[in-house]
Design a protein around this motif. Sequence first.
Motif, mmCIF file in Angstrom:
data_model
loop_
_atom_site.group_PDB
_atom_site.id
_atom_site.type_symbol
_atom_site.label_atom_id
_atom_site.label_comp_id
_atom_site.label_asym_id
_atom_site.label_seq_id
_atom_site.Cartn_x
_atom_site.Cartn_y
_atom_site.Cartn_z
ATOM 1 N N LEU A 1 37.530 42.069 36.177
ATOM 2 C CA LEU A 1 38.532 43.127 36.324
ATOM 3 C C LEU A 1 37.841 44.452 36.606
ATOM 4 N N GLY A 2 38.457 45.267 37.450
ATOM 5 C CA GLY A 2 37.883 46.581 37.693
ATOM 6 C C GLY A 2 38.567 47.311 38.821
ATOM 7 N N ASP A 3 38.117 48.534 39.017
ATOM 8 C CA ASP A 3 38.638 49.406 40.063
ATOM 9 C C ASP A 3 37.479 49.724 41.002
ATOM 10 N N PRO A 4 37.448 49.139 42.193
ATOM 11 C CA PRO A 4 36.295 49.349 43.080
ATOM 12 C C PRO A 4 36.174 50.759 43.614
ATOM 13 N N ASP A 5 37.201 51.591 43.433
ATOM 14 C CA ASP A 5 37.145 52.965 43.923
ATOM 15 C C ASP A 5 36.521 53.920 42.917
ATOM 16 N N GLN A 6 36.277 53.448 41.699
ATOM 17 C CA GLN A 6 35.608 54.293 40.719
ATOM 18 C C GLN A 6 34.120 54.368 41.031
ATOM 19 N N LEU A 7 33.413 55.172 40.244
ATOM 20 C CA LEU A 7 31.970 55.266 40.388
ATOM 21 C C LEU A 7 31.319 53.909 40.192
ATOM 22 N N ALA A 8 30.292 53.651 40.978
ATOM 23 C CA ALA A 8 29.523 52.437 40.788
ATOM 24 C C ALA A 8 28.579 52.609 39.598
ATOM 25 N N SER A 9 27.843 51.570 39.295
ATOM 26 C CA SER A 9 26.962 51.573 38.137
ATOM 27 C C SER A 9 25.891 52.652 38.254
ATOM 28 N N VAL A 10 25.351 53.056 37.104
ATOM 29 C CA VAL A 10 24.266 54.030 37.094
ATOM 30 C C VAL A 10 23.015 53.416 37.710
ATOM 31 N N GLU A 11 22.720 52.179 37.362
ATOM 32 C CA GLU A 11 21.566 51.485 37.936
ATOM 33 C C GLU A 11 21.926 50.947 39.318
ATOM 34 N N ALA A 12 20.937 50.358 39.986
ATOM 35 C CA ALA A 12 21.110 49.930 41.376
ATOM 36 C C ALA A 12 22.175 48.851 41.518
ATOM 37 N N GLY A 13 22.950 48.975 42.591
ATOM 38 C CA GLY A 13 23.948 47.973 42.923
ATOM 39 C C GLY A 13 25.360 48.496 42.812
ATOM 40 N N ALA A 14 26.240 47.869 43.566
ATOM 41 C CA ALA A 14 27.675 48.148 43.502
ATOM 42 C C ALA A 14 28.373 46.812 43.686
ATOM 43 N N VAL A 15 28.197 45.927 42.710
ATOM 44 C CA VAL A 15 28.590 44.534 42.861
ATOM 45 C C VAL A 15 30.088 44.398 43.090
ATOM 46 N N LEU A 16 30.908 45.053 42.271
ATOM 47 C CA LEU A 16 32.354 44.918 42.447
ATOM 48 C C LEU A 16 32.771 45.446 43.816
ATOM 49 N N GLY A 17 32.227 46.569 44.217
ATOM 50 C CA GLY A 17 32.554 47.112 45.529
ATOM 51 C C GLY A 17 32.162 46.158 46.642
ATOM 52 N N ASP A 18 31.004 45.513 46.516
ATOM 53 C CA ASP A 18 30.575 44.547 47.526
ATOM 54 C C ASP A 18 31.532 43.360 47.588
ATOM 55 N N LEU A 19 31.932 42.853 46.434
ATOM 56 C CA LEU A 19 32.848 41.713 46.421
ATOM 57 C C LEU A 19 34.171 42.069 47.083
ATOM 58 N N CYS A 20 34.684 43.251 46.777
ATOM 59 C CA CYS A 20 35.997 43.640 47.298
ATOM 60 C C CYS A 20 35.934 44.067 48.758
ATOM 61 N N GLU A 21 34.832 44.676 49.152
ATOM 62 C CA GLU A 21 34.726 45.174 50.518
ATOM 63 C C GLU A 21 34.503 44.046 51.505
ATOM 64 N N HIS A 22 33.774 43.030 51.073
ATOM 65 C CA HIS A 22 33.325 42.034 52.030
ATOM 66 C C HIS A 22 33.933 40.649 51.837
ATOM 67 N N ALA A 23 34.628 40.414 50.712
ATOM 68 C CA ALA A 23 35.220 39.086 50.529
ATOM 69 C C ALA A 23 36.242 38.833 51.623
ATOM 70 N N PRO A 24 36.236 37.641 52.253
ATOM 71 C CA PRO A 24 37.168 37.362 53.351
ATOM 72 C C PRO A 24 38.581 37.164 52.848
ATOM 73 N N GLY A 25 39.507 37.037 53.782
ATOM 74 C CA GLY A 25 40.894 36.795 53.418
ATOM 75 C C GLY A 25 41.065 35.437 52.760
ATOM 76 N N LEU A 26 42.199 35.226 52.121
ATOM 77 C CA LEU A 26 42.488 33.957 51.456
ATOM 78 C C LEU A 26 42.352 32.822 52.458
ATOM 79 N N ARG A 27 41.511 31.876 52.152
ATOM 80 C CA ARG A 27 41.305 30.765 53.065
ATOM 81 C C ARG A 27 42.579 29.958 53.222
#
Length: 617
Positions: free
Chosen positions: A298-324
């Motif tokens: 669960l999360g809000d991908p428009d919020q700040l990403a993590s302090v450490e390296a990476g933006a995992v939730l944003g990557d999942l939401c930005e790049h996950a394809p449409g429902l197969r």
Amino acid sequence: MTPLQAAWLRTLRAGGEFEEFDLQLAAVFARQDASLPLPGLWAIARLSQQTQRGAVCVTVAELTGAPPTGLPAGTTWPVQADDWTALLRGLDAVGTPGHVRPLILDQAGRLYGYRHWDLEQRLGRALRRRTGWAPLAGKEALRAGLGRLFPDVGPEIPLQGLAAALAATGRITVLTGGAGTGKTTTLARVLALLMHLKADLRVALVAPTGKAAARMQEALGGALARLPPEWHVDLPTQATTLHRLLGLRPGAAHLPRFHRDHPLPVDVLALDEASMVDLGLMTRLLEALPDSARLIVLGDPDQLASVEAGAVLGDLCEHAPGLRLLQAQRLAALTGWPVPAGSVRDDHPLRDHRVHLTHNHRFGDSPGLAHLAAAVNVGDVHAVQTLLAGAGAPEVTGLGGASGEAELIEQVMAGYGPPLDALARGASAEEVLVLFEAFRVLCAHRVGHYGVEGLNARIETALRRAGRLRGEGMWSPGRPVLVTRNDPGARIANGDVGLILPGVEGGLQVVFRRTDGTLHRISPARLGAWESAFAMTIHKTQGSEFDEVLLVLPPEDSPLLTRNLLYTGVTRARRRLRIIGAPEIWAKALARRQTRASGLAVALRQTDDAGESWSDP
């Protein structure tokens, strides 16, 4: 290191573009390789700089452009991306995927430190293992359970119902939405369905911080209580933090209690506030989770990403394809619900393994906050400035630029006056803490006149002058403290906020609220690393909410001021928001969106023996 390399590093240091850490790292490579060219030194410093800012890698495209000033005469500088690629591939320290080298350059032109490349590949494999069809129960039981829990299914399939169906038929579900869109309410229904289908499921509730875990536990308990009695389920007594769940200890992060060879004893794990989870921590979590377990993110991908390296939730939401299409057909056959029109398009809110909630429930009595959050999220400068001017949004007030010191102190007195007055009349610790938790001052920066350090000092001075904060020295009753280092012995963690109050048996105590709502008291002498918390950075309050927020922006622009930062700050307020910040600062920040280079999307689409790719049918 050659004299030319040393001179170049001194030039870069004098230019002020890089932090000392970036240049010291580049110097390590120069000492190992006297043939390292000057552009290579600069590229290593730039990679370090970007990873310190949260990126996982730096792209060759980011390296192209005019050479930095001060370049020694006669130095060949790469101009085009192909030139940079050729230069980097020729460095002894750089390898390609499959090699073990300090730096990795992949086929897409992304330059990584080996650790981040390895983490990204491991996370991609762990996520791919969770894709595919995995029904928790038989078709009839699933259809009956969904039908009872979601009886009113019209032409538009309710997104909560689709989230439950995805969770019941797959091992990963990503549930996203803005503040107040009902993510926790949806989670309650999802867990109720899963536990009615299989009563002995072992469920874990987890969040990145203690405050976020407490909010998750409180909100989930309330949501479950609102379900019909026949859907009552027994959940864990309290949510916990990721570090506690995995058994990560200070100074021994490489030795967690749970890992691939000793997996977590859970069947369902719900992770809240996933935008705060960095690449390394998410990789550890996925590798410690049994392949058979279900993960609900669960999360809000428009919020700040993590302090450490990476933006995992944003990557999942930005790049996950449409429902197969295959999965859409399976869901339709299972539930009897029609496939939502357009659900196989990438721009539909429902994506493969993901449901995105859009209807806001939190701001029913504060529509101005909802409108402001939406306008900030899309970068609508005109709408934001109209709302800050007070047009139809009494719960949102713009107090002008940072020169409004009188307005700032007035708001501080109104916010912190009630808990300090209650303390003065001898109110209980519970009452004082509740009043204190209703208000907070948020800043964009740590340092500076309008950063946390400057504001905390001025707020304390103003409260003392007004007679609201009493006592001498740092242990004044009523002082809020922010813990800045984990201390398992004292049962407090980095990010915990407490209040110095009179002790039950005399003396002073620091009172914290546990994740289960009870109070935890320790002696001030037990505090290790801490700081005052009248004002906090927006980063530190992510995962928290307050009835009223005073948001203070600096008068000068900076790269830290982004649309994501403002959106996160605005959505910390539940009922009322007061803002100090010049319109031109808002305009510049709204035009700047937080972005982090990453190759996780590519890693998700790879195929290997571990299972199908994220996007294969």
